[in-house]
Design a protein around this motif. Structure first.
Motif, mmCIF file in Angstrom:
data_model
loop_
_atom_site.group_PDB
_atom_site.id
_atom_site.type_symbol
_atom_site.label_atom_id
_atom_site.label_comp_id
_atom_site.label_asym_id
_atom_site.label_seq_id
_atom_site.Cartn_x
_atom_site.Cartn_y
_atom_site.Cartn_z
ATOM 1 N N LEU A 158 0.027 -37.750 -18.646
ATOM 2 C CA LEU A 158 0.768 -38.481 -17.629
ATOM 3 C C LEU A 158 0.661 -39.989 -17.863
ATOM 4 C CD1 LEU A 158 -0.481 -36.430 -14.546
ATOM 5 C CD2 LEU A 158 1.853 -36.394 -15.470
ATOM 6 N N VAL A 159 1.710 -40.697 -17.494
ATOM 7 C CA VAL A 159 1.715 -42.158 -17.520
ATOM 8 C C VAL A 159 1.128 -42.665 -16.199
ATOM 9 C CG1 VAL A 159 3.132 -44.233 -17.750
ATOM 10 C CG2 VAL A 159 3.815 -42.125 -18.907
ATOM 11 N N PHE B 214 7.277 -40.267 -16.840
ATOM 12 C CA PHE B 214 7.900 -41.418 -17.491
ATOM 13 C C PHE B 214 8.078 -42.532 -16.473
ATOM 14 C CE2 PHE B 214 11.257 -38.490 -16.133
ATOM 15 C CZ PHE B 214 12.055 -39.305 -15.329
ATOM 16 N N ALA B 215 8.156 -43.748 -16.972
ATOM 17 C CA ALA B 215 8.364 -44.908 -16.113
ATOM 18 C C ALA B 215 8.985 -46.001 -16.964
ATOM 19 C CB ALA B 215 7.047 -45.390 -15.506
ATOM 20 N N ALA C 41 7.608 -46.216 -20.829
ATOM 21 C CA ALA C 41 6.578 -45.368 -21.422
ATOM 22 C C ALA C 41 6.760 -43.955 -20.902
ATOM 23 C CB ALA C 41 5.184 -45.888 -21.069
ATOM 24 N N ALA C 42 6.382 -42.972 -21.737
ATOM 25 C CA ALA C 42 6.566 -41.574 -21.346
ATOM 26 C C ALA C 42 5.583 -40.680 -22.085
ATOM 27 C CB ALA C 42 7.996 -41.123 -21.627
ATOM 28 N N THR C 43 5.374 -39.506 -21.515
ATOM 29 C CA THR C 43 4.618 -38.447 -22.181
ATOM 30 C C THR C 43 5.482 -37.206 -22.348
ATOM 31 O OG1 THR C 43 3.752 -37.748 -20.030
ATOM 32 C CG2 THR C 43 2.393 -39.274 -21.316
ATOM 33 N N THR C 44 6.754 -37.323 -22.076
ATOM 34 C CA THR C 44 7.711 -36.234 -22.235
ATOM 35 C C THR C 44 8.964 -36.795 -22.895
ATOM 36 O OG1 THR C 44 8.901 -34.473 -21.057
ATOM 37 C CG2 THR C 44 8.723 -36.582 -19.934
ATOM 38 N N PRO C 45 9.641 -36.052 -23.753
ATOM 39 C CA PRO C 45 10.747 -36.620 -24.527
ATOM 40 C C PRO C 45 11.961 -37.028 -23.706
ATOM 41 C CG PRO C 45 9.933 -34.593 -25.552
ATOM 42 C CD PRO C 45 9.308 -34.671 -24.205
ATOM 43 N N LEU D 91 4.007 -55.403 -15.763
ATOM 44 C CA LEU D 91 3.648 -53.993 -15.596
ATOM 45 C C LEU D 91 2.601 -53.612 -16.634
ATOM 46 C CD1 LEU D 91 7.203 -52.470 -15.125
ATOM 47 C CD2 LEU D 91 5.366 -52.318 -13.438
ATOM 48 N N GLU D 92 1.641 -52.806 -16.200
ATOM 49 C CA GLU D 92 0.641 -52.281 -17.116
ATOM 50 C C GLU D 92 0.737 -50.764 -17.141
ATOM 51 O OE1 GLU D 92 -4.177 -52.240 -17.312
ATOM 52 O OE2 GLU D 92 -3.214 -54.224 -17.115
ATOM 53 N N PHE D 93 0.956 -50.219 -18.334
ATOM 54 C CA PHE D 93 1.076 -48.774 -18.528
ATOM 55 C C PHE D 93 -0.191 -48.274 -19.230
ATOM 56 C CE2 PHE D 93 5.286 -50.613 -18.707
ATOM 57 C CZ PHE D 93 6.089 -49.752 -17.981
ATOM 58 N N SER D 94 -0.722 -47.144 -18.762
ATOM 59 C CA SER D 94 -1.876 -46.557 -19.434
ATOM 60 C C SER D 94 -1.787 -45.042 -19.376
ATOM 61 C CB SER D 94 -3.182 -47.041 -18.793
ATOM 62 O OG SER D 94 -3.262 -46.630 -17.447
ATOM 63 N N LEU D 95 -2.543 -44.398 -20.236
ATOM 64 C CA LEU D 95 -2.625 -42.945 -20.230
ATOM 65 C C LEU D 95 -3.523 -42.529 -19.076
ATOM 66 C CD1 LEU D 95 -1.737 -40.493 -22.053
ATOM 67 C CD2 LEU D 95 -4.039 -40.604 -23.013
#
Length: 337
Positions: free
Chosen positions: A124-125, A134-135, A230-234, A313-317
């Protein structure tokens, strides 16, 4: 199985009829038909916290699933296995996991008896202490808002339904989003900083390789931006493969920054839609964590829900992952039983 089912009646195809199907096929399931996040929150608190389900079916779109995940987290519940019933508009997670129409999904699950169905793990993002598949910022967020503004002009019923899917989304894109950028003040600029382990990228052949100069703290990109996320799904919904490398490396976010202008993006629309690679001015990063700083406020969406304007914005796993029902594998198991 200990099954709970939530159906969002405000989703595009959410209805009490779906609830009726659940009651017929799974009479012991705990069922909630909700119209608001407050109703979902109360149901989780009163029904799920005392006796967490082993399988939670969520009927709605990506925004419904994202809201459900975040409410479970907020109430301190471990994320159960989740089966996505495609009742929304974009249905990105439903498409990626091969979800059939609800009646077929419920019948396939019933064939499992007391066993959990096959599951597929998704990272997840994490942004602003919320999680999503995703975001992003830019045209996608603007088009989502334009799309919602577009369908709000139609009264509930067949006319809104006819304009509520891909047709309405494309209509909003071509009549609102693209003209605004064509005649507007131009694209914002973004600086992208790597905050985690050394970044990876994807070469012209689609092979994952280390990113030169991608060490911790490095400036990965500085330039114009049309879309960044950012995403963890296509998928981003509607079959749009916005992140074709999302699952190329375990425990990494797929981050994409597209620096082309709106007219070039329109010319490349079909390539973008099917996730073609490489594309000029498309930048791919596979990272654990990064920050984007924009030169002005930009619209931001998370899991298909509009979150307002952001300058940074800060994106992380996320620490958590979620197990989703793998509907394709379940269909094969049922067919071979």
């Amino acid at each position: 199985m200990n099954i709970a089912v939530m159906v969002n009646l405000r989703a595009r195809r959410g209805s009490e009829r779906v609830g009726g199907m659940v009651q017929r096929i799974f009479p012991r399931a705990r069922l909630a038909l909700t119209r608001s996040l407050d109703e979902a929150r109360t149901w989780i608190s009163e029904q799920l916290r005392p006796n967490p389900p082993t399988l939670l079916l969520a009927g709605g779109g990506d925004g419904t699933i994202t809201g459900l995940l975040n409410e479970l987290r907020a109430q301190g519940l471990a994320l159960p296995a989740i089966g996505v019933l495609p009742l929304g508009t974009g249905n990105a997670w439903a498409r990626v996991t091969g979800a059939p129409k609800p009646v077929d999904a419920l019948r396939q699950l019933a064939a499992c008896g007391e066993r959990l169905p096959p599951l597929r793990l998704f990272s997840l993002v994490r942004v602003e202490n919320k999680v999503a598949p995703f975001a992003g910022t830019g045209w996608d967020a603007e088009t989502l808002q334009d799309f919602k503004d577009h369908i709000s002009r139609f009264p509930a019923g067949p006319l809104r339904e006819a304009n509520g899917g891909l047709r309405g989304y494309m209509g909003a894109l071509f009549t609102r989003t693209i003209p605004r950028h064509t005649f507007g003040r131009g694209a914002p600029r973004v600086k992208v900083y790597n905050l985690g382990a050394p970044a990876l990228t994807v070469d012209g052949r689609g092979t994952v390789v280390p990113l030169p100069g991608g060490e911790t703290g490095a400036l990965l990109y500085d330039g114009p931006v049309g879309v960044a996320g950012a995403a963890t799904t296509p998928e981003w919904g509607f079959g749009f493969k916005a992140f074709p490398f999302a699952q190329a490396v375990p425990h990494r976010l797929s981050v994409r920054v597209y620096g082309a202008g709106v007219l070039e993006a329109t010319r490349n629309m079909f390539k973008l839609w099917r996730g073609a690679h490489p594309l000029p001015r498309m930048h791919d990063f596979l990272v654990e964590r990064l920050r984007m700083d924009f030169d002005r406020e930009v619209p931001f969406q998370m899991g298909g829900d509009i979150m307002g304007l952001r300058r940074s914005l800060e994106f992380s796993l996320a620490e958590e992952s979620v197990q989703l029902v793998d509907w394709r594998q379940l269909k094969r198991l049922v067919a071979n039983a």
